[in-house]
Design a protein around this motif. Structure first.
Motif, PDB file in Angstrom:
ATOM      1  N   VAL A 198       0.865  -1.168   0.000  1.00  0.00           N
ATOM      2  CA  VAL A 198       0.000   0.000   0.000  1.00  0.00           C
ATOM      3  C   VAL A 198       0.911   1.231   0.000  1.00  0.00           C
ATOM      4  CG1 VAL A 198      -1.752   1.280   1.274  1.00  0.00           C
ATOM      5  CG2 VAL A 198      -1.820  -1.224   1.256  1.00  0.00           C
ATOM      6  N   PRO A 199       1.065   1.894  -1.165  1.00  0.00           N
ATOM      7  CA  PRO A 199       1.958   3.051  -1.226  1.00  0.00           C
ATOM      8  C   PRO A 199       1.442   4.196  -0.352  1.00  0.00           C
ATOM      9  CG  PRO A 199       1.285   2.332  -3.431  1.00  0.00           C
ATOM     10  CD  PRO A 199       0.430   1.610  -2.454  1.00  0.00           C
ATOM     11  N   ILE A 200       2.346   4.898   0.296  1.00  0.00           N
ATOM     12  CA  ILE A 200       1.948   5.978   1.204  1.00  0.00           C
ATOM     13  C   ILE A 200       2.907   7.160   1.111  1.00  0.00           C
ATOM     14  CG2 ILE A 200       0.844   4.533   2.954  1.00  0.00           C
ATOM     15  CD1 ILE A 200       3.536   4.758   4.550  1.00  0.00           C
ATOM     16  N   VAL A 201       2.474   8.273   1.656  1.00  0.00           N
ATOM     17  CA  VAL A 201       3.393   9.350   1.990  1.00  0.00           C
ATOM     18  C   VAL A 201       3.531   9.340   3.501  1.00  0.00           C
ATOM     19  CG1 VAL A 201       3.732  11.843   2.105  1.00  0.00           C
ATOM     20  CG2 VAL A 201       2.865  10.794   0.010  1.00  0.00           C
ATOM     21  N   ARG A 202       4.767   9.342   3.970  1.00  0.00           N
ATOM     22  CA  ARG A 202       4.999   9.380   5.419  1.00  0.00           C
ATOM     23  C   ARG A 202       5.610  10.726   5.770  1.00  0.00           C
ATOM     24  NH1 ARG A 202       7.420   4.168   7.819  1.00  0.00           N
ATOM     25  NH2 ARG A 202       5.180   3.690   7.763  1.00  0.00           N
ATOM     26  N   LEU A 232       6.325  13.794   9.259  1.00  0.00           N
ATOM     27  CA  LEU A 232       6.316  14.084  10.680  1.00  0.00           C
ATOM     28  C   LEU A 232       5.650  15.440  10.873  1.00  0.00           C
ATOM     29  CD1 LEU A 232       7.658  12.593  13.121  1.00  0.00           C
ATOM     30  CD2 LEU A 232       9.362  14.422  13.046  1.00  0.00           C
ATOM     31  N   ASP A 233       4.718  15.514  11.800  1.00  0.00           N
ATOM     32  CA  ASP A 233       4.056  16.782  12.083  1.00  0.00           C
ATOM     33  C   ASP A 233       4.858  17.505  13.163  1.00  0.00           C
ATOM     34  OD1 ASP A 233       2.194  18.839  12.398  1.00  0.00           O
ATOM     35  OD2 ASP A 233       1.198  17.739  14.013  1.00  0.00           O
ATOM     36  N   PRO A 234       5.480  18.649  12.813  1.00  0.00           N
ATOM     37  CA  PRO A 234       6.348  19.302  13.798  1.00  0.00           C
ATOM     38  C   PRO A 234       5.573  19.778  15.025  1.00  0.00           C
ATOM     39  CG  PRO A 234       6.072  20.697  11.836  1.00  0.00           C
ATOM     40  CD  PRO A 234       5.390  19.394  11.547  1.00  0.00           C
ATOM     41  N   GLY A 235       4.293  20.138  14.839  1.00  0.00           N
ATOM     42  CA  GLY A 235       3.491  20.615  15.968  1.00  0.00           C
ATOM     43  C   GLY A 235       3.330  19.559  17.047  1.00  0.00           C
ATOM     44  N   SER A 236       2.933  18.365  16.642  1.00  0.00           N
ATOM     45  CA  SER A 236       2.615  17.325  17.624  1.00  0.00           C
ATOM     46  C   SER A 236       3.759  16.324  17.804  1.00  0.00           C
ATOM     47  CB  SER A 236       1.379  16.562  17.153  1.00  0.00           C
ATOM     48  OG  SER A 236       1.625  15.968  15.890  1.00  0.00           O
ATOM     49  N   GLY A 237       4.669  16.269  16.835  1.00  0.00           N
ATOM     50  CA  GLY A 237       5.709  15.247  16.864  1.00  0.00           C
ATOM     51  C   GLY A 237       5.210  13.892  16.376  1.00  0.00           C
ATOM     52  N   PHE A 238       3.964  13.825  15.892  1.00  0.00           N
ATOM     53  CA  PHE A 238       3.420  12.542  15.433  1.00  0.00           C
ATOM     54  C   PHE A 238       3.909  12.201  14.045  1.00  0.00           C
ATOM     55  CE2 PHE A 238      -0.664  13.402  18.021  1.00  0.00           C
ATOM     56  CZ  PHE A 238       0.002  13.011  19.167  1.00  0.00           C
ATOM     57  N   SER A 239       4.104  10.921  13.840  1.00  0.00           N
ATOM     58  CA  SER A 239       4.374  10.428  12.512  1.00  0.00           C
ATOM     59  C   SER A 239       3.024  10.127  11.854  1.00  0.00           C
ATOM     60  CB  SER A 239       5.248   9.185  12.646  1.00  0.00           C
ATOM     61  OG  SER A 239       5.147   8.402  11.515  1.00  0.00           O
ATOM     62  N   CYS A 240       2.921  10.417  10.567  1.00  0.00           N
ATOM     63  CA  CYS A 240       1.625  10.290   9.898  1.00  0.00           C
ATOM     64  C   CYS A 240       1.812   9.601   8.547  1.00  0.00           C
ATOM     65  CB  CYS A 240       1.047  11.688   9.724  1.00  0.00           C
ATOM     66  SG  CYS A 240      -0.529  11.759   8.885  1.00  0.00           S
ATOM     67  N   ASP A 241       1.007   8.584   8.302  1.00  0.00           N
ATOM     68  CA  ASP A 241       1.018   7.881   7.009  1.00  0.00           C
ATOM     69  C   ASP A 241      -0.238   8.260   6.233  1.00  0.00           C
ATOM     70  OD1 ASP A 241       3.278   6.553   7.789  1.00  0.00           O
ATOM     71  OD2 ASP A 241       2.338   4.594   8.034  1.00  0.00           O
ATOM     72  N   ILE A 242      -0.064   8.632   4.985  1.00  0.00           N
ATOM     73  CA  ILE A 242      -1.232   8.969   4.167  1.00  0.00           C
ATOM     74  C   ILE A 242      -1.289   8.049   2.958  1.00  0.00           C
ATOM     75  CG2 ILE A 242      -2.432  10.809   2.931  1.00  0.00           C
ATOM     76  CD1 ILE A 242      -0.508  12.746   4.468  1.00  0.00           C
ATOM     77  N   CYS A 243      -2.395   7.363   2.772  1.00  0.00           N
ATOM     78  CA  CYS A 243      -2.558   6.533   1.584  1.00  0.00           C
ATOM     79  C   CYS A 243      -3.706   7.086   0.752  1.00  0.00           C
ATOM     80  CB  CYS A 243      -2.825   5.081   1.978  1.00  0.00           C
ATOM     81  SG  CYS A 243      -4.400   4.865   2.808  1.00  0.00           S
TER      82      CYS A 243
END
Ligand code: ATP
Ligand code: MG
Length: 337
Positions: free
Chosen positions: A114-118, A120-131
């Motif tokens: 499943v291809p994604i864009v990964r 990092l959100d600097p505000g929260s420090g969360f890593s985020c995967d978008i498919c």
């Protein structure tokens, strides 16, 4: 099905339930965590709406299936109409946009199943995967969430197992061990097989929910408040269940023949799935059927070496719960193979 003789659990196992429950409580994401998550989704939606005004954002994975912990990443599915552009091209464009909007470490991972864009959100420090348009993930997220509402012991068990897997280094698909999603399916299957049952098989009941993804109908019974006391007859504590879970995977599961299937609510055979020989990279050494993409084996990433590591970890966990004086500490001792 008890294949290798039933051994009984230690008699004082329930005395560890309070510690396990407080561990579970401590793993739950805080209110602050959730509000940071909401902020991230809002700023993401803003970034995307300029380029794709008609897009819909779905949350999936543990930020939406209720199996999240404060260590979970944020998984987002972008639902858009695709013209002639390929998914990979869209992901590349998406990566450029996010980069321009000051998200960090933006990376298009296009070779994955499943291809994604990964990023990092600097505000929260969360890593985020978008498919993109991966609506199977949206459907299985809802299925997991619905199972979680039937009996509280599922969330407890799965959160503790996920936490254990992360600390013991066996929750890394890129290294040949299992995804969090696979562990949750293992927990659901296990609770479907308890006597008396703790969970029903929602896909075997009259469907009340239908979502068509590609050409596959994802259907199941989702009127779960009718099932709120389904598991009440079974009085097993979380401590007993955790031990039995590890014991099952260490000693009772038949890795040569068995496939676990929450879709069927029982163990099915590799033979009937035609998962007996290696096809390409799919080795089928440890078989976990996806509930909707039923040709998909979540254990496909496991190879001869990592299956040994995983089974040894199950054995260690069962043994620690059976014999250790301080199992709630020893069980989670960090380890990296
Ligand atoms: P964590 O808390 O560790 O982030 P998670 O529940 O978000 O756990 P992930 O492994 O990050 O689990 O997966 C997120 C979602 O992606 C799953 O809920 C599932 O919908 C989908 N998914 C993950 N791995 C697979 C897979 N191998 N096949 C199909 N869908 C998958
Ligand atoms: Mg996740």
């Amino acid at each position: 099905k008890m294949r290798r003789g039933w051994i009984e659990c230690r008699h004082d196992i329930d005395s560890f339930a309070p510690d396990l429950l407080s561990l579970y409580e401590s793993l739950k994401p805080s209110e602050e965590h959730k509000s940071k998550q909401t902020q991230l989704i809002d700023s993401l939606a803003k970034s995307l709406s300029k380029e794709w005004p008609n897009a819909r954002l779905h949350l999936y994975g543990s930020c939406a299936n209720s199996f999240g912990t404060s260590h979970s990443d944020v998984d987002v599915c972008l639902e858009i109409e695709i013209g002639t552009e390929s998914t990979v091209e869209i992901l590349q464009r998406l990566a450029d946009i996010l980069h321009g909007d000051n998200f960090d470490d933006v990376e298009a991972i296009t070779s994955a199943r499943v291809p994604i864009v990964r990023m990092l959100d600097p505000g929260s420090g969360f890593s985020c995967d978008i498919c993109i348009n991966n609506l199977f993930a949206v459907a299985n997220t809802k299925l997991l969430k619905d199972y979680a509402q039937i009996d509280g012991r599922l969330l407890q068990l799965a959160s503790i197992v996920k936490h254990w897997a992360k600390l013991r280094g066996v929750n890394e698909t890129y290294r040949g061990t299992l995804s969090s999603y696979a562990y949750v399916l293992m927990c659901i299957s296990f609770l479907q097989l308890r006597e008396p049952k703790i969970l029903p098989c929602l896909q075997a009941m009259d469907p009340t929910y239908i979502m068509v993804v590609d050409d596959t109908k994802c259907t199941y019974f989702d009127d779960i408040h009718q099932l709120h006391d389904f598991g009440a007859e079974n009085k097993e504590s979380i401590a007993e269940l955790l031990w039995a879970f590890f014991h099952y995977w260490a000693f009772q599961h038949d890795y040569r023949k068995d496939v676990i299937s929450i879709r069927m609510g029982k163990i099915i055979s590799k033979k009937e799935k035609d998962w007996t020989t290696r096809v390409g990279n799919d080795r089928h050494l440890m078989c976990i059927e996806d509930p909707f993409e039923i040709s998909h084996d979540l254990g496909r990433v496991v190879d001869r070496q990592t299956i040994r590591i995983i089974i040894e970890e199950f054995e260690r966990a069962a043994d620690v719960l059976q014999h250790d004086n301080d199992p709630c500490v020893t069980l989670f001792k960090p380890y990296n193979y």
